[in-house]
Design a protein around this motif. Structure first.
Motif, PDB file in Angstrom:
ATOM      1  N   ILE A 137      15.381   0.030  -1.115  1.00  0.00           N
ATOM      2  CA  ILE A 137      14.096  -0.463  -1.603  1.00  0.00           C
ATOM      3  C   ILE A 137      13.734  -1.765  -0.886  1.00  0.00           C
ATOM      4  O   ILE A 137      12.604  -1.940  -0.426  1.00  0.00           O
ATOM      5  N   CYS A 138      14.703  -2.666  -0.777  1.00  0.00           N
ATOM      6  CA  CYS A 138      14.456  -3.945  -0.096  1.00  0.00           C
ATOM      7  C   CYS A 138      14.077  -3.725   1.362  1.00  0.00           C
ATOM      8  O   CYS A 138      13.189  -4.409   1.886  1.00  0.00           O
ATOM      9  N   THR A 139      14.724  -2.780   2.004  1.00  0.00           N
ATOM     10  CA  THR A 139      14.417  -2.489   3.408  1.00  0.00           C
ATOM     11  C   THR A 139      13.003  -1.938   3.540  1.00  0.00           C
ATOM     12  O   THR A 139      12.219  -2.412   4.362  1.00  0.00           O
ATOM     13  N   VAL A 140      12.677  -0.939   2.731  1.00  0.00           N
ATOM     14  CA  VAL A 140      11.351  -0.313   2.806  1.00  0.00           C
ATOM     15  C   VAL A 140      10.253  -1.317   2.485  1.00  0.00           C
ATOM     16  O   VAL A 140       9.223  -1.362   3.159  1.00  0.00           O
ATOM     17  N   ALA A 147      18.162   1.293 -14.179  1.00  0.00           N
ATOM     18  CA  ALA A 147      18.619   0.381 -13.124  1.00  0.00           C
ATOM     19  C   ALA A 147      18.951   1.196 -11.885  1.00  0.00           C
ATOM     20  O   ALA A 147      19.583   2.245 -11.970  1.00  0.00           O
ATOM     21  N   ALA A 148      18.516   0.701 -10.741  1.00  0.00           N
ATOM     22  CA  ALA A 148      18.844   1.365  -9.479  1.00  0.00           C
ATOM     23  C   ALA A 148      20.262   0.971  -9.077  1.00  0.00           C
ATOM     24  O   ALA A 148      20.699  -0.146  -9.346  1.00  0.00           O
ATOM     25  N   ASN A 149      20.960   1.890  -8.420  1.00  0.00           N
ATOM     26  CA  ASN A 149      22.278   1.533  -7.924  1.00  0.00           C
ATOM     27  C   ASN A 149      22.135   0.628  -6.705  1.00  0.00           C
ATOM     28  O   ASN A 149      21.049   0.460  -6.146  1.00  0.00           O
ATOM     29  N   LEU A 150      23.225   0.030  -6.264  1.00  0.00           N
ATOM     30  CA  LEU A 150      23.165  -0.935  -5.160  1.00  0.00           C
ATOM     31  C   LEU A 150      22.639  -0.326  -3.871  1.00  0.00           C
ATOM     32  O   LEU A 150      21.875  -0.969  -3.137  1.00  0.00           O
ATOM     33  N   GLU A 151      23.023   0.899  -3.601  1.00  0.00           N
ATOM     34  CA  GLU A 151      22.561   1.562  -2.379  1.00  0.00           C
ATOM     35  C   GLU A 151      21.035   1.699  -2.402  1.00  0.00           C
ATOM     36  O   GLU A 151      20.355   1.380  -1.422  1.00  0.00           O
ATOM     37  N   ASN A 152      20.495   2.154  -3.520  1.00  0.00           N
ATOM     38  CA  ASN A 152      19.045   2.316  -3.622  1.00  0.00           C
ATOM     39  C   ASN A 152      18.314   0.975  -3.633  1.00  0.00           C
ATOM     40  O   ASN A 152      17.222   0.861  -3.081  1.00  0.00           O
ATOM     41  N   GLY A 211       0.806  -1.213   0.000  1.00  0.00           N
ATOM     42  CA  GLY A 211       0.000   0.000   0.000  1.00  0.00           C
ATOM     43  C   GLY A 211       0.840   1.265   0.000  1.00  0.00           C
ATOM     44  O   GLY A 211       0.411   2.314   0.488  1.00  0.00           O
ATOM     45  N   ILE A 212       2.031   1.178  -0.572  1.00  0.00           N
ATOM     46  CA  ILE A 212       2.947   2.320  -0.619  1.00  0.00           C
ATOM     47  C   ILE A 212       2.887   2.941  -2.014  1.00  0.00           C
ATOM     48  O   ILE A 212       2.955   2.232  -3.016  1.00  0.00           O
ATOM     49  N   THR A 213       2.757   4.238  -2.074  1.00  0.00           N
ATOM     50  CA  THR A 213       2.744   4.930  -3.372  1.00  0.00           C
ATOM     51  C   THR A 213       4.172   5.107  -3.879  1.00  0.00           C
ATOM     52  O   THR A 213       5.139   5.015  -3.119  1.00  0.00           O
ATOM     53  N   GLN A 214       4.279   5.389  -5.177  1.00  0.00           N
ATOM     54  CA  GLN A 214       5.598   5.704  -5.739  1.00  0.00           C
ATOM     55  C   GLN A 214       6.182   6.918  -5.031  1.00  0.00           C
ATOM     56  O   GLN A 214       7.386   6.968  -4.773  1.00  0.00           O
ATOM     57  N   GLU A 215       5.321   7.865  -4.721  1.00  0.00           N
ATOM     58  CA  GLU A 215       5.776   9.096  -4.060  1.00  0.00           C
ATOM     59  C   GLU A 215       6.395   8.801  -2.694  1.00  0.00           C
ATOM     60  O   GLU A 215       7.452   9.335  -2.352  1.00  0.00           O
ATOM     61  N   LEU A 216       5.726   7.936  -1.932  1.00  0.00           N
ATOM     62  CA  LEU A 216       6.233   7.593  -0.608  1.00  0.00           C
ATOM     63  C   LEU A 216       7.547   6.820  -0.696  1.00  0.00           C
ATOM     64  O   LEU A 216       8.477   7.066   0.064  1.00  0.00           O
ATOM     65  N   LEU A 217       7.631   5.902  -1.645  1.00  0.00           N
ATOM     66  CA  LEU A 217       8.868   5.154  -1.833  1.00  0.00           C
ATOM     67  C   LEU A 217       9.993   6.092  -2.248  1.00  0.00           C
ATOM     68  O   LEU A 217      11.108   6.017  -1.719  1.00  0.00           O
ATOM     69  N   ALA A 218       9.694   7.010  -3.168  1.00  0.00           N
ATOM     70  CA  ALA A 218      10.691   7.985  -3.611  1.00  0.00           C
ATOM     71  C   ALA A 218      11.170   8.831  -2.438  1.00  0.00           C
ATOM     72  O   ALA A 218      12.368   9.087  -2.287  1.00  0.00           O
ATOM     73  N   SER A 228      11.204   7.989   0.702  1.00  0.00           N
ATOM     74  CA  SER A 228      12.018   7.150   1.587  1.00  0.00           C
ATOM     75  C   SER A 228      13.443   7.006   1.074  1.00  0.00           C
ATOM     76  O   SER A 228      14.371   6.837   1.863  1.00  0.00           O
ATOM     77  N   LEU A 229      13.613   7.056  -0.241  1.00  0.00           N
ATOM     78  CA  LEU A 229      14.937   6.903  -0.840  1.00  0.00           C
ATOM     79  C   LEU A 229      15.604   8.239  -1.148  1.00  0.00           C
ATOM     80  O   LEU A 229      16.743   8.274  -1.591  1.00  0.00           O
ATOM     81  N   ASP A 230      14.858   9.331  -0.957  1.00  0.00           N
ATOM     82  CA  ASP A 230      15.331  10.666  -1.289  1.00  0.00           C
ATOM     83  C   ASP A 230      15.687  10.779  -2.769  1.00  0.00           C
ATOM     84  O   ASP A 230      16.762  11.232  -3.160  1.00  0.00           O
ATOM     85  N   VAL A 231      14.731  10.286  -3.597  1.00  0.00           N
ATOM     86  CA  VAL A 231      14.871  10.371  -5.051  1.00  0.00           C
ATOM     87  C   VAL A 231      13.553  10.898  -5.610  1.00  0.00           C
ATOM     88  O   VAL A 231      12.585  11.072  -4.890  1.00  0.00           O
ATOM     89  N   SER A 232      13.501  11.096  -6.912  1.00  0.00           N
ATOM     90  CA  SER A 232      12.286  11.622  -7.534  1.00  0.00           C
ATOM     91  C   SER A 232      11.300  10.499  -7.851  1.00  0.00           C
ATOM     92  O   SER A 232      11.681   9.334  -7.978  1.00  0.00           O
ATOM     93  N   ASN A 233      10.025  10.891  -7.996  1.00  0.00           N
ATOM     94  CA  ASN A 233       8.993   9.939  -8.408  1.00  0.00           C
ATOM     95  C   ASN A 233       9.323   9.372  -9.789  1.00  0.00           C
ATOM     96  O   ASN A 233       9.069   8.194 -10.053  1.00  0.00           O
ATOM     97  N   ALA A 234       9.849  10.218 -10.655  1.00  0.00           N
ATOM     98  CA  ALA A 234      10.183   9.789 -12.012  1.00  0.00           C
ATOM     99  C   ALA A 234      11.231   8.676 -11.984  1.00  0.00           C
ATOM    100  O   ALA A 234      11.166   7.732 -12.783  1.00  0.00           O
TER     101      ALA A 234
END
Length: 109
Positions: free
Chosen positions: A55-58, A46-51, A20-27, A29-35
């Motif tokens: 993502i896996c944690t969230v 491709a996401a970098n390893l840190e992200n 139930g997490i939106t793209q906005e909320l995930l973005a 949490s990662l301090d990145v853009s929705n895009a």
């Protein structure tokens, strides 16, 4: 062997929606853009390893599952793998698969 970024993105989207997490909320949490999240989920980036780790944690998922679609740490990881293989199969193939597995399931040892 390369990674299937569309499959990875699809797993991220499914896990995110399942929580139930939106793209906005995930973005956020990662301090990145929705895009950026949108591009990852569509397999366009491709996401970098840190992200990926964030993502896996969230989303509370293993990196093993995120990258490969399976996780040997889950008791029923093969069930998830089979279900994922069936997604997108046309009806005629699903009927064929059912004909193959039904006798195996019904077999009494």
């Amino acid at each position: 062997m390369g990674f299937d970024y569309q499959a990875i993105g699809s797993r991220i989207r499914k896990a995110r929606e399942g929580k139930g997490i939106t793209q906005e909320l995930l973005a956020e949490s990662l301090d990145v853009s929705n895009a950026y999240i949108s591009k990852i989920e569509r397999g366009r980036s491709a996401a970098n390893l840190e992200n990926l780790g964030k993502i896996c944690t969230v989303l509370e998922m293993s990196t093993e599952y995120l990258l490969s679609g399976t996780s040997t740490t889950e008791d029923d990881y093969l069930r998830h793998e089979i279900i994922e293989m069936l997604e997108g199969c046309p009806p005629h193939k699903i009927r064929l698969i059912a004909q193959v597995i039904k006798p195996i399931i019904e077999y009494k040892e």
